[in-house]
Write a protein that holds these residues in place. Sequence first.
Motif, PDB file in Angstrom:
ATOM      1  N   GLY A 108       0.814  -1.209   0.000  1.00 30.96           N
ATOM      2  CA  GLY A 108       0.000   0.000   0.000  1.00 30.96           C
ATOM      3  C   GLY A 108       0.851   1.265   0.000  1.00 30.96           C
ATOM      4  N   THR A 109       1.947   1.242   0.735  1.00 30.08           N
ATOM      5  CA  THR A 109       2.794   2.433   0.820  1.00 30.08           C
ATOM      6  C   THR A 109       3.356   2.790  -0.556  1.00 30.08           C
ATOM      7  OG1 THR A 109       3.371   1.967   3.108  1.00 30.08           O
ATOM      8  CG2 THR A 109       4.893   3.370   1.885  1.00 30.08           C
ATOM      9  N   ASP A 141       0.632   4.090  -2.881  1.00 26.09           N
ATOM     10  CA  ASP A 141       0.286   5.489  -2.586  1.00 26.09           C
ATOM     11  C   ASP A 141       1.385   6.443  -3.061  1.00 26.09           C
ATOM     12  OD1 ASP A 141      -2.130   4.822  -1.455  1.00 26.09           O
ATOM     13  OD2 ASP A 141      -1.478   5.038   0.625  1.00 26.09           O
ATOM     14  N   HIS A 183      -3.568   8.354   5.180  1.00 23.63           N
ATOM     15  CA  HIS A 183      -2.447   7.580   5.724  1.00 23.63           C
ATOM     16  C   HIS A 183      -1.150   8.349   5.454  1.00 23.63           C
ATOM     17  CE1 HIS A 183       0.464   4.236   6.048  1.00 23.63           C
ATOM     18  NE2 HIS A 183      -0.427   3.725   6.872  1.00 23.63           N
ATOM     19  N   ASN A 226      -8.120   4.288   8.185  1.00 29.31           N
ATOM     20  CA  ASN A 226      -7.525   3.154   8.899  1.00 29.31           C
ATOM     21  C   ASN A 226      -7.613   3.270  10.418  1.00 29.31           C
ATOM     22  OD1 ASN A 226      -5.651   5.253   7.892  1.00 29.31           O
ATOM     23  ND2 ASN A 226      -4.205   4.292   9.277  1.00 29.31           N
ATOM     24  N   ASP A 255      -7.045   5.879  -2.015  1.00 26.58           N
ATOM     25  CA  ASP A 255      -6.364   4.863  -1.217  1.00 26.58           C
ATOM     26  C   ASP A 255      -7.467   3.934  -0.694  1.00 26.58           C
ATOM     27  OD1 ASP A 255      -5.362   3.364   0.884  1.00 26.58           O
ATOM     28  OD2 ASP A 255      -4.057   4.951   1.637  1.00 26.58           O
ATOM     29  N   GLN A 304      -7.792   0.032   3.108  1.00 25.73           N
ATOM     30  CA  GLN A 304      -8.644  -0.502   4.181  1.00 25.73           C
ATOM     31  C   GLN A 304     -10.019  -0.910   3.662  1.00 25.73           C
ATOM     32  OE1 GLN A 304      -7.812  -1.307   7.248  1.00 25.73           O
ATOM     33  NE2 GLN A 304      -5.793  -0.362   7.295  1.00 25.73           N
ATOM     34  N   SER A 356      -3.622  -3.195  -0.953  1.00 26.66           N
ATOM     35  CA  SER A 356      -2.487  -3.875  -0.311  1.00 26.66           C
ATOM     36  C   SER A 356      -2.878  -5.308   0.052  1.00 26.66           C
ATOM     37  CB  SER A 356      -2.105  -3.097   0.951  1.00 26.66           C
ATOM     38  OG  SER A 356      -1.184  -3.827   1.735  1.00 26.66           O
ATOM     39  N   HIS A 392      -1.721  -7.528   2.426  1.00 27.36           N
ATOM     40  CA  HIS A 392      -1.794  -8.069   3.791  1.00 27.36           C
ATOM     41  C   HIS A 392      -2.967  -7.536   4.607  1.00 27.36           C
ATOM     42  CE1 HIS A 392       0.046  -4.763   6.343  1.00 27.36           C
ATOM     43  NE2 HIS A 392       0.293  -4.308   5.139  1.00 27.36           N
ATOM     44  N   LYS A 393      -3.737  -6.594   4.026  1.00 27.65           N
ATOM     45  CA  LYS A 393      -4.924  -6.112   4.743  1.00 27.65           C
ATOM     46  C   LYS A 393      -6.140  -6.977   4.425  1.00 27.65           C
ATOM     47  CE  LYS A 393      -2.649  -2.340   6.015  1.00 27.65           C
ATOM     48  NZ  LYS A 393      -2.255  -2.003   7.365  1.00 27.65           N
TER      49      LYS A 393
END
Length: 399
Positions: A70-71, A74, A99, A150, A175, A178, A198, A200-201
């Motif tokens: 995600g980072t 973004d 975020h 988030n 984004d 979440q 992302s 892992h969410k």
Amino acid sequence: MSIYLDHASTTPLRREALEAMLPYLSEHWGNPSSIHHSGRRARQGLDEARESVAMLLGAKPREIVFTSGGTESDNLAISGVAWAASARGRHIVTTAIEHKAVLQECALLGRHGFDVTYVGVDGDGLVDPEAVAAAINERTVLVSVMAANNEVGTVQPVAEIGSICRARRVAFHVDAVQAAPFLPIDVNAWQADVVSISGHKLYGPKGIGALFVRQGTAMVPLLQGGAQERQRRAGTENVAAAVGLATAFALAADEAMLTAESSRLSGLRDALLAGLTVIPGVHRTGHATQRLPNSASVVIDGIEGGDLVAALDLEGIEASTGSACTTGSVEPSHVLLAMGIDAERARGSLRLTLGRENTEADVVATIDAVERGVARLRAAAPAREPAEAPAAMSAAPSV
Ligand SMILES: Cc1ncc(COP(=O)(O)O)c(C=O)c1O
């Protein structure tokens, strides 16, 4: 036995995703850019993952860029789109509650000649589309608004904001990190040009994300090197992780469509919030109804959120004070401050985010443990006076 209530921070890798990944970590280890058999086999896995993610977003496969999470999605969305359009204008509109992966990237651009307008939110953490419209000017090249927050779970009116951006011909980034496990994402209904997710969410692996980039949206890459991902992200692709992300995302989207599972989660969330807010000095943060089905967040007078998280951990309950990324920092959450909650009260924040494996019994045990923990912490620190009713509950301040 432990009760995991920190799904906004990360989720366990689901078995189906792991099983789909395993062949790409063992026999199909080729480089997807190689033209020989091993390479083509890996390429097939990557292509299928891309097709699946595209379908889930209402996009075309060529519009999907796999990233490291995600980072990176973004960062690439913000800097990639802003620099590509910088000859037309150097103004970006975002919100005060994004975020840090968005906010820090905007701040970086601010140090390189861009102007950034941070639109405020009301006491429930809601962005007003009209405020976004008012912030757009003739130099604006990008608007970035998250689909769901988030820390407090508030869900934003992204489709409305998207139609404003489309009418003003400004690129729109969402984004959706979440939101992706819970809300149907349709990049066309949102009128979004760039969307981050992302792995892992949503019960996929860590270190993998995807970025939807609408065909025709100019974007400069952050990573230089090979021509992977249609020259938008250099570097040999993480095939196994992309396959894991696609598998987990498809299952999450299926579950989100099942009203039974969605209402099970929101029922647990509401029970959790109802049970917590009868404890004196505990106040809900975030919107009452426009919030993610798994997200229960509160501020608690007279305690430090970090102390309560530590006390809950001793009882086997895993929670957080806000976003995992800000845990350990002494700064109060920028999200709660933007919602008009004062710094002192914001220190008492607790975020509980439910997941697939949580039950009613977990909710009951958690309410009980929070009640005991709060009483113990307050007794140990009698000097700290409970503050007055939170501003966020009454007024609608903004940053
Ligand atoms: C809204 C939002 N955006 C971006 C990120 C960053 O995602 P990742 O951990 O995959 O880099 C997070 C993670 O907490 C998030 O909640």
